[in-house]
Design a protein around this motif. Structure first.
Motif, PDB file in Angstrom:
ATOM      1  N   ILE A   3     -12.340  10.118   8.667  1.00 16.44           N
ATOM      2  CA  ILE A   3     -11.567   9.039   8.054  1.00 16.44           C
ATOM      3  C   ILE A   3     -12.517   8.275   7.154  1.00 16.44           C
ATOM      4  CG2 ILE A   3     -10.187   6.980   8.473  1.00 16.44           C
ATOM      5  CD1 ILE A   3      -9.492   8.092  11.213  1.00 16.44           C
ATOM      6  N   ASP A   4     -12.248   8.281   5.864  1.00 12.84           N
ATOM      7  CA  ASP A   4     -13.132   7.667   4.876  1.00 12.84           C
ATOM      8  C   ASP A   4     -12.373   6.545   4.180  1.00 12.84           C
ATOM      9  OD1 ASP A   4     -15.173   7.052   3.224  1.00 12.84           O
ATOM     10  OD2 ASP A   4     -15.192   8.952   2.105  1.00 12.84           O
ATOM     11  N   ALA A   5     -12.839   5.302   4.423  1.00 14.36           N
ATOM     12  CA  ALA A   5     -12.199   4.151   3.794  1.00 14.36           C
ATOM     13  C   ALA A   5     -13.192   3.534   2.829  1.00 14.36           C
ATOM     14  CB  ALA A   5     -11.773   3.140   4.853  1.00 14.36           C
ATOM     15  N   THR A   6     -12.888   3.613   1.539  1.00 12.50           N
ATOM     16  CA  THR A   6     -13.812   3.094   0.528  1.00 12.50           C
ATOM     17  C   THR A   6     -13.391   1.727  -0.004  1.00 12.50           C
ATOM     18  OG1 THR A   6     -12.583   4.306  -1.163  1.00 12.50           O
ATOM     19  CG2 THR A   6     -14.478   5.418  -0.168  1.00 12.50           C
ATOM     20  N   GLY A   7     -12.171   1.351   0.221  1.00 13.82           N
ATOM     21  CA  GLY A   7     -11.698   0.066  -0.280  1.00 13.82           C
ATOM     22  C   GLY A   7     -11.527  -0.942   0.838  1.00 13.82           C
ATOM     23  N   ALA A   8     -11.245  -2.166   0.447  1.00 16.68           N
ATOM     24  CA  ALA A   8     -11.023  -3.235   1.419  1.00 16.68           C
ATOM     25  C   ALA A   8      -9.634  -3.109   2.021  1.00 16.68           C
ATOM     26  CB  ALA A   8     -11.200  -4.603   0.749  1.00 16.68           C
ATOM     27  N   PHE A   9      -9.519  -3.227   3.301  1.00 15.48           N
ATOM     28  CA  PHE A   9      -8.234  -3.116   3.965  1.00 15.48           C
ATOM     29  C   PHE A   9      -8.094  -4.252   4.977  1.00 15.48           C
ATOM     30  CE2 PHE A   9     -11.314  -0.489   6.153  1.00 15.48           C
ATOM     31  CZ  PHE A   9     -11.154  -0.818   7.486  1.00 15.48           C
ATOM     32  N   THR A  10      -6.879  -4.703   5.200  1.00 12.19           N
ATOM     33  CA  THR A  10      -6.602  -5.792   6.128  1.00 12.19           C
ATOM     34  C   THR A  10      -6.008  -5.287   7.438  1.00 12.19           C
ATOM     35  OG1 THR A  10      -4.432  -6.102   5.127  1.00 12.19           O
ATOM     36  CG2 THR A  10      -6.247  -7.448   4.258  1.00 12.19           C
ATOM     37  N   GLY A  11      -5.498  -4.104   7.446  1.00 16.30           N
ATOM     38  CA  GLY A  11      -4.954  -3.537   8.671  1.00 16.30           C
ATOM     39  C   GLY A  11      -6.020  -2.782   9.450  1.00 16.30           C
ATOM     40  N   ASN A  12      -5.573  -2.003  10.437  1.00 18.14           N
ATOM     41  CA  ASN A  12      -6.471  -1.197  11.255  1.00 18.14           C
ATOM     42  C   ASN A  12      -6.692   0.157  10.601  1.00 18.14           C
ATOM     43  OD1 ASN A  12      -6.526  -3.205  13.339  1.00 18.14           O
ATOM     44  ND2 ASN A  12      -4.473  -2.506  13.929  1.00 18.14           N
ATOM     45  N   LEU A  13      -7.922   0.646  10.635  1.00 12.14           N
ATOM     46  CA  LEU A  13      -8.223   1.958  10.081  1.00 12.14           C
ATOM     47  C   LEU A  13      -7.665   3.058  10.984  1.00 12.14           C
ATOM     48  CD1 LEU A  13      -9.611   3.226   7.678  1.00 12.14           C
ATOM     49  CD2 LEU A  13     -11.735   3.326   8.987  1.00 12.14           C
ATOM     50  N   LEU A  14      -7.715   2.814  12.279  1.00 11.45           N
ATOM     51  CA  LEU A  14      -7.101   3.725  13.252  1.00 11.45           C
ATOM     52  C   LEU A  14      -6.329   2.860  14.234  1.00 11.45           C
ATOM     53  CD1 LEU A  14      -6.684   6.538  14.499  1.00 11.45           C
ATOM     54  CD2 LEU A  14      -8.811   6.201  15.777  1.00 11.45           C
ATOM     55  N   ASP A  15      -5.045   3.024  14.302  1.00 10.23           N
ATOM     56  CA  ASP A  15      -4.190   2.177  15.124  1.00 10.23           C
ATOM     57  C   ASP A  15      -3.420   3.050  16.109  1.00 10.23           C
ATOM     58  OD1 ASP A  15      -2.911  -0.686  15.348  1.00 10.23           O
ATOM     59  OD2 ASP A  15      -1.258   0.732  15.403  1.00 10.23           O
ATOM     60  N   ILE A  16      -3.555   2.745  17.411  1.00 10.73           N
ATOM     61  CA  ILE A  16      -2.824   3.451  18.452  1.00 10.73           C
ATOM     62  C   ILE A  16      -1.972   2.417  19.179  1.00 10.73           C
ATOM     63  CG2 ILE A  16      -2.986   4.839  20.546  1.00 10.73           C
ATOM     64  CD1 ILE A  16      -5.665   5.872  19.582  1.00 10.73           C
ATOM     65  N   ASN A  17      -0.679   2.529  19.090  1.00 10.56           N
ATOM     66  CA  ASN A  17       0.248   1.575  19.697  1.00 10.56           C
ATOM     67  C   ASN A  17       0.894   2.215  20.914  1.00 10.56           C
ATOM     68  OD1 ASN A  17       2.161  -0.329  20.345  1.00 10.56           O
ATOM     69  ND2 ASN A  17       2.864  -0.646  18.241  1.00 10.56           N
TER      70      ASN A  17
END
Length: 295
Positions: A3-17
């Motif tokens: 999982i490669d995140a290069t930008g700014a994010f406000t949520g979860n990169l990996l979310d398990i509900n």
């Protein structure tokens, strides 16, 4: 899985509900290794070379998770050669390496070390300081001034210690400071309690409350040295009080069995005093003994 995140994010990169997993007995994430040996980590968390204020691992238990534990480490029946839990802090920091902050009302212990079932020669708590620690205290208890708790700051209950010392201080090297230092000067004003208080129970004992022994070495220090300051005008250096008992031993005994050139008891007065150097007062004594008897 990458999982490669290069930008700014406000949520979860990996979310398990798992909100709907009521009654489930399985694990949300389960990692099991095989029988083959491996030198890699099951989970490896690394911060990059940039300023970051988030936590590497943050565990938040909700108000309803009354039976859950934040972290459980279980060691199998193995012959372990490494630490079960290791924290290495090699940086220059002003924060605590491990902090336990209790803000709620709890009847449990903040830190509980239980070795009831341990059959070992190791220590329950071991503090090792090999490096220069000229400004570091190994163990410090800071009891705030407005603490009105009636419980003692430190309580040692040695109910089952029948053949071991409850507190052992072993100094093998030469030291210029005090081996045990109690400084009550900041809090002594108006204090009504004792600095050291030793009280026995109703159970009889043949041991001494305080036992001072010089080893087989040349020593010029005193076994007990009491120095009263210039302002201690109402203090007495030594007070021995005997209760209403039928005593069969001496109240104060001095035995000198060696060959010595010094005095057994010396009273030396160098100041101007109107009192007596030695006063034997038997006004209230109803006895057949002598006030002073030389045998």
């Amino acid at each position: 899985l990458n999982i490669d995140a290069t930008g700014a994010f406000t949520g979860n990169l990996l979310d398990i509900n798992a909100d709907g997993a009521v009654g489930t007995t399985g694990n949300i994430v389960d990692i099991t290794t095989g029988v083959a040996s491996s030198t890699s980590n099951l989970i490896d968390l690394n911060f990059g070379a940039f300023a970051y204020e988030g936590d590497a691992l943050n565990i938040a238990l909700g108000a309803a998770a009354v039976g859950a534990q934040a972290l459980v480490v279980t060691s199998g029946a193995m012959v372990r050669t490494t630490d079960l839990l290791s924290i290495t802090d090699s940086g220059t920091s002003s924060g605590d390496t491990l902090e336990i902050n209790v803000t709620g009302q709890t009847t449990g212990h903040t830190l509980f070390l239980n070795n009831d079932a341990m059959v070992a020669t190791g220590n329950v708590l071991y503090i090792d300081s090999d490096a220069d620690r000229s400004s570091t205290v190994l163990f410090q208890i800071d009891d705030i001034a407005d603490d009105t708790a009636s419980a003692p700051t430190m309580d040692i209950n040695a109910t089952g210690a029948t053949d071991q010392s409850v507190l052992n201080i072993d100094a093998t090297g030469a030291f210029t400071g005090n081996l045990l230092d109690i400084n009550a000067a900041p809090a002594a004003a108006g204090a009504t309690g004792n600095i050291i208080d030793i009280t026995t129970s109703a159970t009889s004992s043949t041991g001494n409350l305080i036992d001072l022994n010089f080893g087989a070495l040349a020593d010029t220090g005193d076994a007990l040295n009491i120095a009263l300051g210039a302002t201690a005008v109402g203090s007495q250096a030594l007070v021995v009080t005997s209760g209403a008992m039928t005593r069969t031993t001496d109240l104060l005994s001095v035995i000198d069995s060696g060959t010595s050139s010094g005095d057994m008891i010396e009273l030396q007065a160098s100041g101007a005093t109107t009192g007596n150097m030695l006063l034997l007062n038997n006004d209230a004594m109803v006895a057949t003994g002598n006030v002073l008897y030389i045998d």
